[in-house]
Design an enzyme around this catalytic site. Structure first.
Site, mmCIF file in Angstrom:
data_model
loop_
_atom_site.group_PDB
_atom_site.id
_atom_site.type_symbol
_atom_site.label_atom_id
_atom_site.label_comp_id
_atom_site.label_asym_id
_atom_site.label_seq_id
_atom_site.Cartn_x
_atom_site.Cartn_y
_atom_site.Cartn_z
ATOM 1 N N GLY A 145 49.893 78.138 46.673
ATOM 2 C CA GLY A 145 49.115 79.200 47.298
ATOM 3 C C GLY A 145 48.043 79.768 46.400
ATOM 4 N N PRO A 180 50.880 74.403 41.757
ATOM 5 C CG PRO A 180 50.001 74.513 39.587
ATOM 6 C CD PRO A 180 51.261 74.225 40.348
ATOM 7 N N GLY A 181 48.801 72.978 43.392
ATOM 8 C CA GLY A 181 47.997 71.826 43.776
ATOM 9 C C GLY A 181 46.544 72.163 44.069
ATOM 10 N NE ARG A 182 44.280 75.585 49.269
ATOM 11 C CZ ARG A 182 43.597 75.082 50.304
ATOM 12 N NH1 ARG A 182 42.288 74.950 50.233
ATOM 13 N NH2 ARG A 182 44.227 74.726 51.405
ATOM 14 C CG PHE A 223 42.624 70.369 58.974
ATOM 15 C CD1 PHE A 223 43.044 70.265 60.287
ATOM 16 C CD2 PHE A 223 43.407 71.123 58.099
ATOM 17 C CE1 PHE A 223 44.199 70.892 60.718
ATOM 18 C CE2 PHE A 223 44.562 71.750 58.519
ATOM 19 C CZ PHE A 223 44.964 71.636 59.835
ATOM 20 C CG ASP A 224 41.348 73.635 54.228
ATOM 21 O OD1 ASP A 224 42.429 73.540 54.804
ATOM 22 O OD2 ASP A 224 41.237 73.702 52.993
ATOM 23 C CB CYS A 260 33.932 63.406 72.949
ATOM 24 S SG CYS A 260 32.894 61.944 72.847
ATOM 25 C CG ASP A 261 38.553 68.009 70.928
ATOM 26 O OD1 ASP A 261 38.321 69.215 71.136
ATOM 27 O OD2 ASP A 261 39.681 67.493 71.020
ATOM 28 C CE1 TYR A 289 47.381 69.956 51.549
ATOM 29 C CE2 TYR A 289 46.230 71.980 51.005
ATOM 30 C CZ TYR A 289 47.376 71.217 50.981
ATOM 31 O OH TYR A 289 48.506 71.702 50.404
#
Length: 341
Positions: A145, A180-182, A223-224, A260-261, A289
């Site tokens: 986080g 602490p990846g992000r 996506f984020d 198209c979405d 991500y």
């Protein structure tokens, strides 16, 4: 687990941190001697007791950040003051070893103080285990986080964690770990997307809105942006305004992805200078991500990756290519930095 074991990490250093594990995964962990793993409910506890009774369990408690990019608490974690204490008692009655507590405030938290409060909740669980069950817990996993964007320093979060550990875990007998990846990779990737289409909405002679259609979107590496809009972190959701356009007039802008979405909206109703078809639109801080979540939905390919490294960093990386990864500690890299003159 296979990937980590293949790197030469010993099983006793691995924490299988998924609270819900398949019986096949448990069998693999048992065969490899990976004993440490998390749980957050009675069914999981009983499954582990049945399939892997010698496992060492870590109780995952729930403590959600109020402002977070991706919330995890609705899916994982138990109430520290309610179910958590009952689960400890149940584990003791089954003879299953519980060695610690973990939590995860959610991916990309914007609230540093939540770490302090989460550590306080973990202390309650430690005290209950010792005072009521005679169990001395020895591991605290404070999860992830942490911020990783170039404009979001970690200092405030580090101070909150430091204060929490000082106030609630002053003893030095508890092992503290984090995820602490992000923080490590968030700022490592910048996306260059191309404007493939443009639409101008007018009210009389006045430009009311400009829409751009780019070659990447929320079904790709953006996506984020879905999560960002939910918490109104609009400063980051607006793409980078390059220096040569900073003085140009801005218009109310919506940027669409290529599919198209109609939910493929990168950002909506933000101020942004006018661009033309063929121009780049730049998005920073997509290392966490972006490519991981990217799909080929609607037949649109994922973007290619081009690696850019400063020459001095590249030379340093080349010089240590033959060094065993176990030796590449923080102090090792600090020694690699050129001395200040």
């Amino acid at each position: 687990m296979r990937a980590i074991l293949a790197l030469g990490v010993s099983p006793d250093r691995i924490l299988f941190a998924h609270p819900i594990k398949s019986t096949e995964a448990l069998a693999f962990a048992r065969a490899q001697g990976i004993r440490r793993m998390t749980f957050d409910n009675e069914y999981e506890l009983e499954k582990v007791h049945r399939e892997y009774p010698e496992a060492q369990l870590v109780l995952r408690i729930r403590h959600d950040s109020d402002r977070v990019l991706i919330a995890l608490g609705k899916k994982f974690g138990c109430d520290a003051r309610g179910d958590g204490l009952r689960l400890l008692a149940r584990a003791a009655s089954l003879g299953v070893e519980v060695i610690g507590v973990s939590f995860h405030v959610g991916c990309g938290s914007l609230d540093a103080d939540c770490f302090y409060r989460a550590i306080e909740s973990a202390r309650l669980v430690f005290d209950y285990a010792r005072q009521e069950l005679g169990v001395h817990l020895k591991l605290l996993d404070i999860g992830g986080g942490f911020p990783g964007d170039s404009d979001k320093p970690i200092n405030e979060f580090a101070l909150a964690v430091e204060k929490g550990l000082h106030d609630f875990f002053p003893e030095k007998t508890v092992e503290v770990i984090a995820e602490p990846g992000r923080y490590y990779v968030g700022s490592a990737v910048t996306l260059l997307s191309t404007i493939q289409g443009k639409k101008v909405i007018r009210a009389g002679d006045r430009i009311e809105q400009i829409m751009y259609y780019i070659n990447d979107g929320v079904f790709g590496t953006l996506f984020d942006w879905l999560s960002l809009r939910q918490i109104n972190d609009l400063e980051r959701a607006v793409p980078v305004v390059r220096p040569e356009r900073e003085q140009e007039q801005s218009y109310r802008t919506t940027i669409w992805g290529p599919t198209c979405d109609s939910t493929d909206i990168v950002c909506e109703d933000v101020d942004f200078p006018e661009h033309q078809i063929g121009d780049y639109i730049v998005f920073k801080n997509l290392g966490a991500y972006g490519m991981t979540f990217a799909t080929n939905f609607n037949g649109f390919p994922k973007p290619t990756v081009q690696v850019y490294v400063k020459e001095d960093i590249w030379d340093m990386l080349q010089s240590i290519a033959g060094t065993n990864w176990r030796e590449k500690t923080l102090s090792f890299f600090e020694r690699m930095q050129p001395s200040a003159t």
